[in-house]
Design a protein around this motif. Sequence first.
Motif, PDB file in Angstrom:
ATOM      1  N   ILE A   1      -4.477  12.620   2.088  1.00 46.35           N
ATOM      2  CA  ILE A   1      -3.519  11.697   1.474  1.00 46.35           C
ATOM      3  C   ILE A   1      -4.271  10.572   0.764  1.00 46.35           C
ATOM      4  O   ILE A   1      -5.159   9.942   1.335  1.00 46.35           O
ATOM      5  CB  ILE A   1      -2.569  11.112   2.544  1.00 46.35           C
ATOM      6  CG1 ILE A   1      -1.699  12.225   3.133  1.00 46.35           C
ATOM      7  CG2 ILE A   1      -1.694  10.009   1.956  1.00 46.35           C
ATOM      8  CD1 ILE A   1      -0.822  11.781   4.277  1.00 46.35           C
ATOM      9  N   THR A   2      -3.915  10.333  -0.478  1.00 41.93           N
ATOM     10  CA  THR A   2      -4.501   9.255  -1.272  1.00 41.93           C
ATOM     11  C   THR A   2      -3.757   7.951  -0.987  1.00 41.93           C
ATOM     12  O   THR A   2      -2.523   7.947  -0.907  1.00 41.93           O
ATOM     13  CB  THR A   2      -4.416   9.587  -2.761  1.00 41.93           C
ATOM     14  OG1 THR A   2      -5.172  10.763  -3.014  1.00 41.93           O
ATOM     15  CG2 THR A   2      -4.954   8.459  -3.623  1.00 41.93           C
ATOM     16  N   ALA A   3      -4.495   6.865  -0.847  1.00 37.48           N
ATOM     17  CA  ALA A   3      -3.891   5.549  -0.615  1.00 37.48           C
ATOM     18  C   ALA A   3      -4.207   4.631  -1.788  1.00 37.48           C
ATOM     19  O   ALA A   3      -5.364   4.512  -2.197  1.00 37.48           O
ATOM     20  CB  ALA A   3      -4.392   4.932   0.680  1.00 37.48           C
ATOM     21  N   ILE A   4      -3.168   3.996  -2.320  1.00 39.19           N
ATOM     22  CA  ILE A   4      -3.291   3.056  -3.437  1.00 39.19           C
ATOM     23  C   ILE A   4      -2.755   1.711  -2.977  1.00 39.19           C
ATOM     24  O   ILE A   4      -1.655   1.626  -2.409  1.00 39.19           O
ATOM     25  CB  ILE A   4      -2.489   3.516  -4.660  1.00 39.19           C
ATOM     26  CG1 ILE A   4      -2.881   4.937  -5.058  1.00 39.19           C
ATOM     27  CG2 ILE A   4      -2.681   2.562  -5.831  1.00 39.19           C
ATOM     28  CD1 ILE A   4      -4.276   5.068  -5.582  1.00 39.19           C
ATOM     29  N   GLY A   5      -3.521   0.663  -3.193  1.00 38.32           N
ATOM     30  CA  GLY A   5      -3.074  -0.680  -2.824  1.00 38.32           C
ATOM     31  C   GLY A   5      -3.047  -1.608  -4.020  1.00 38.32           C
ATOM     32  O   GLY A   5      -3.889  -1.500  -4.923  1.00 38.32           O
ATOM     33  N   ARG A   6      -2.069  -2.531  -4.041  1.00 34.68           N
ATOM     34  CA  ARG A   6      -2.012  -3.564  -5.073  1.00 34.68           C
ATOM     35  C   ARG A   6      -2.393  -4.885  -4.433  1.00 34.68           C
ATOM     36  O   ARG A   6      -1.775  -5.328  -3.465  1.00 34.68           O
ATOM     37  CB  ARG A   6      -0.615  -3.662  -5.689  1.00 34.68           C
ATOM     38  CG  ARG A   6      -0.525  -4.695  -6.815  1.00 34.68           C
ATOM     39  CD  ARG A   6       0.829  -4.680  -7.481  1.00 34.68           C
ATOM     40  NE  ARG A   6       1.022  -3.496  -8.308  1.00 34.68           N
ATOM     41  CZ  ARG A   6       0.572  -3.361  -9.557  1.00 34.68           C
ATOM     42  NH1 ARG A   6      -0.112  -4.356 -10.128  1.00 34.68           N
ATOM     43  NH2 ARG A   6       0.797  -2.263 -10.236  1.00 34.68           N
ATOM     44  N   LEU A   7      -3.457  -5.510  -4.948  1.00 33.18           N
ATOM     45  CA  LEU A   7      -3.981  -6.739  -4.358  1.00 33.18           C
ATOM     46  C   LEU A   7      -2.970  -7.876  -4.427  1.00 33.18           C
ATOM     47  O   LEU A   7      -2.188  -7.989  -5.389  1.00 33.18           O
ATOM     48  CB  LEU A   7      -5.255  -7.169  -5.085  1.00 33.18           C
ATOM     49  CG  LEU A   7      -6.512  -6.303  -4.884  1.00 33.18           C
ATOM     50  CD1 LEU A   7      -7.604  -6.795  -5.819  1.00 33.18           C
ATOM     51  CD2 LEU A   7      -6.979  -6.333  -3.437  1.00 33.18           C
ATOM     52  N   GLN A   8      -3.008  -8.732  -3.398  1.00 31.66           N
ATOM     53  CA  GLN A   8      -2.247  -9.972  -3.450  1.00 31.66           C
ATOM     54  C   GLN A   8      -2.753 -10.818  -4.620  1.00 31.66           C
ATOM     55  O   GLN A   8      -3.923 -10.735  -5.004  1.00 31.66           O
ATOM     56  CB  GLN A   8      -2.435 -10.760  -2.140  1.00 31.66           C
ATOM     57  CG  GLN A   8      -1.885 -10.080  -0.908  1.00 31.66           C
ATOM     58  CD  GLN A   8      -0.408 -10.366  -0.699  1.00 31.66           C
ATOM     59  OE1 GLN A   8       0.275 -10.861  -1.604  1.00 31.66           O
ATOM     60  NE2 GLN A   8       0.088 -10.049   0.475  1.00 31.66           N
TER      61      GLN A   8
ATOM     62  N   ILE B   1       0.864  -1.172   0.000  1.00 31.61           N
ATOM     63  CA  ILE B   1       0.000   0.000   0.000  1.00 31.61           C
ATOM     64  C   ILE B   1       0.900   1.221   0.000  1.00 31.61           C
ATOM     65  O   ILE B   1       1.892   1.285   0.735  1.00 31.61           O
ATOM     66  CB  ILE B   1      -0.933   0.018   1.224  1.00 31.61           C
ATOM     67  CG1 ILE B   1      -1.867  -1.200   1.203  1.00 31.61           C
ATOM     68  CG2 ILE B   1      -1.755   1.302   1.261  1.00 31.61           C
ATOM     69  CD1 ILE B   1      -2.756  -1.314   2.418  1.00 31.61           C
ATOM     70  N   ALA B   2       0.575   2.189  -0.819  1.00 34.56           N
ATOM     71  CA  ALA B   2       1.390   3.390  -0.943  1.00 34.56           C
ATOM     72  C   ALA B   2       0.515   4.623  -0.788  1.00 34.56           C
ATOM     73  O   ALA B   2      -0.685   4.593  -1.067  1.00 34.56           O
ATOM     74  CB  ALA B   2       2.098   3.424  -2.291  1.00 34.56           C
TER      75      ALA B   2
END
Length: 826
Positions: free
Chosen positions: A222-229, A95-96
Motif C-alpha cells: 500500500i502506497t502512503a501519501i501525506g500532505r504537510l501541515q 495521510i491517505a
Amino acid sequence: MTTLTDFRYAVRSLSRVPVFTIAAVVSLTLGIATATTVFSLINVAILRPPPFADADRLMLLNISHYTPSDGLLRVRWSWPRFRLLERNARSFEGIASSSNAVITITSDGNPAPIRVEIVSWRYHTVMRAPLILGRGFTAADDDPGTAAPATILGYDLWQSRFGGDERTLGRIVQMNGIALTVVGITGRGFTGVSGLAEAWIPATMAPRVTYPEYLTTNQNFITAIGRLQPDVTADAARVELEVLGGQIHAQEPSEAETPEDRFSATLMPLNEARVDLVTRRALLLLAGAVVALFLIACANVASLLLGRTADRRREIAIRLAIGASRRRLVRQMLVESGVLAAVAGFLGAVITGWALVVVRIPPTLARGRNFYGAVGEFAASAFDWRVLAFVVLASAASVIVFGLAPALQAARADLVADLKSGRSGGAGRGIRSRELILGLQVAVAVVLVVGCGLLLTSYVRLRGQPLGFDPDRLLTFMIRPSEVRFTPAEAPALVDRVLEEIGRVPGVEAASVDGCVPLSPQCATASLFIVGRPWDSDADAPAVLRHYVGPDHFKVLGVPVLRGRALGPGDRAGRPRVVVINQAAVDRFWPTEDPIGRRVWFAAAAPFGSADSAAEIVGIVGNVAYQPLDERPVQPDFFTSYAQFTYASRMVLVRTRGEPLALVPEITQAVQRADPSLALFDVQSMNQRARLSWSKQSGQTVTFAAIAGIALVLAMTGVYAVTSHVVASQTREIGIRMALGAPAIRIIRTALVRTVRLGLLGGTAGLAGALALSRAIRANLHETSPLAPGVYAGAVAVLLLALVAASYLPVRRALRIDPLEVLRNE
C-alpha cells in the motif's frame, strides 16, 4: 526611436544578404529547437510539478528497512501499519493510502477491465481532487462495520461508459461482481496518484472486491501519501517519521532477514518519486548534449558574423568616419544579432511544438519500478510557460554568445587602412577568430560523436542479447477475475476453462498462463530451499523467479526442453508435485551434479511451502529473459503446474498461426465463454512488449544520435565556411602558383592546410574531452566500456570523412581558379 531605427537598418542589411541570413537562422534554429525540445522533456519529468494542487506539499511516505547486505530499502505499507501511521503522525494535514488494481466493471451486461485505486477515505482530500458531482468518501468508509459499498468514477470513465449522464450519480454498478453505488465523479484530468486510475473504491471494500486479506495481511503493498501541515517542513516531518517508524515496527513487526536489520520510516517529495532513475540519468545526459549543440550552433553563427564583419570593413569605416560612435556601432551589430535570434527563436518554438507530438518520454514498463508504488510519471509533453520562457532566454543568451565577439571586432576597425582599400589586419584577426571557433566546434562535435557511438554500441549489445524465446506471433493479455470469487482452490478450474476455450479458436496453436511475461519486472519471487541442503539461516535462502504455468507453456514460448520432461496435463492437484527449472538454475545450484530427481520447496508459496510438500525436479529448459534486458534478464526460474496451484489473476500467452492481434475479437469471445464476467486487460503482442521493454534505451540513443548528427553537420558547415573564406582570400596566391606550374596536390595543400590542421587539433581536443567525460556516461551504458577503443577509432574516421566532405567544394573551387584571369586582374 533610435532602437527602432537600428531595427529597421538591421532588417534591410540582413535582407541584402539572403544566403548569409538563411544560413545563420537555420543554424541557430536547429540549436534552439533541439535545446528547447530536450528542455521540454526535462520540464515535464523534473521541473513541472505533478498535476495536483500545492503538489510541493505532497510527500510519498515509506517504511525504511536497513539490511547489512542491501543497505537502505524503501518499503510500502500494510493496512495495519498504515492505520498506525495515519493515527500517530502529526506533521501532516492528512495521510491517505492507495493501491492499484485492475477489476472488471459490468453495466448493461458488458464487462470491461478498468484500473482502480483502492484508497482510504481521506485520499481525495489529501490529493485535493476536484469533484464535479457528488461527494468524496467519508470516515465511515474506513470502518469495515459501517462502510457503504461505494465508488467514485473518473471523468473519462463517466463519459465513455455512462455518456456523461448526471443520473449516473446514485446508480449501482457491478465491480468484480459486487454492487457499488456511485457517490461521486471527479473532474476532468484527475487520474489519481498513479496517473492511471479510472475509478476509486474504499479500502474497506477491497476484501469483497479484490483481495480477501487486504485489511489483515502484513504484506507491504500500500502506497502512503501525506500532505504537510502549512507550518511543517519536509525535514521536520522526516525527523518525526524516523521515530514513528520504529514504534510502528514494534507494534506491527516486519519480517527481518538478520538480527542487524533496522526499521524506521521516511519520506520524499512526490515530485522526486514520480520519475525513475533511468529516466533522470538519460535526461541529464541529453541536457549536456544539447548544451554542447547549442554552443556549436552559436559558434557557427559567430563564425558567419565574423566573416560578414570582415566583408563590411569599408562600410564600417565609412560609418565611423561620418561620426558614428563605436558604442553605437556595437549596438547596431547586436541589434542585427537580435533580429537573427528572434527569428530563430520563433522558428525554434514552432518546431518544438511540432516535435513534442513525436518526441516523448517512453513509458515505464511497470509503474511499480519508480519507488515501489503506483506513482505516475506525469510526464506528458506540453508547451507551457516554462518552455516558452526557455525559448526566450535561449534566444537572448544566444545574442551574447554569438553576437558580442563580432560586434566588438567591428568596433576595433582600423579606420585609415579600411577606408583606403578595405584590406587590413582586421581581416587577419577575423580569420584567426573564426579558426579558433572552428577548432572549438570540431572538439565539441567529436565529444558528441563519441557519446553517440558509445550509446549506439550499448544499445546494439542490449538488443543483441538472446531472449531465449520466440516473440513472433505471440499474443499476451491479462485476466483479472475477483480473487474473492476465485480463490486459489477455484482458480485452476477457471484457468482450465479459459485455455480450453482459447484452444478452440481457429488460428491458435497453443496457449498457456503465467504470472508475468518475458522482459518484464513483474515476475514473482520466492525463497528457494533444497531438500538435503540446508542454508545457514532462512535469510540466506536465495530468491528465485516462480511461475505457475500450463502444460504447453514451453511450446507457446518456443523454449527447448534440454533434459527430462516438460510439465504435462497429468500434473494436477492430488498428483506428485513437480517442478521444471531453467539452465540458469542448474548453473547456480547444481553446477556439477544432476538436478533431475532433486526436491525443492519455496518459502511462503503454498502448496510448496515446506519440506513435506516439496516438488521433484523433472525437467530442464532453456533460459528465457524474463527480466528487462538491462536488469539481469536471465535468472533461475522454477516452473510448476497451475493445476497444482495458481492464483486467478493470470497473464495469458497465445501462440498463433498468423498476426496475433487479428485474433483478439475471437479470443475475447472465447474467454467470456469460459466466464461471462471476464474481460481482457493489457492486450499486446509480445513484439510490442519487447519494444516497450527497451524503449527508454532506444529513445535515448535515437535522440542523442540526432543531436550528435546535427552538431557534426553544423561543425562541418563551419569547416566549409572557413575553408571557402581561406580559398577566397588566397585566390591571387593560388593563381600565381598555378601559373608557375604548381601541381594540384600543392594547391590542395594550400587550400586545406589551415582547416585540416585546426580540424585535427579540434578532434584531438574532442577525444581528450570525451575521455575526461567518460565517467558521466558510464551509468547509461550496457555492457560497454566508456573507453571502448573501437568507438574512439570510429569517431576519428567520422571526423576525417566529415572534414573531407566539408572541404570538397572549396578545394574544387581552388583547382578551377583561372591563373590568366588572376594575372589579368593584377
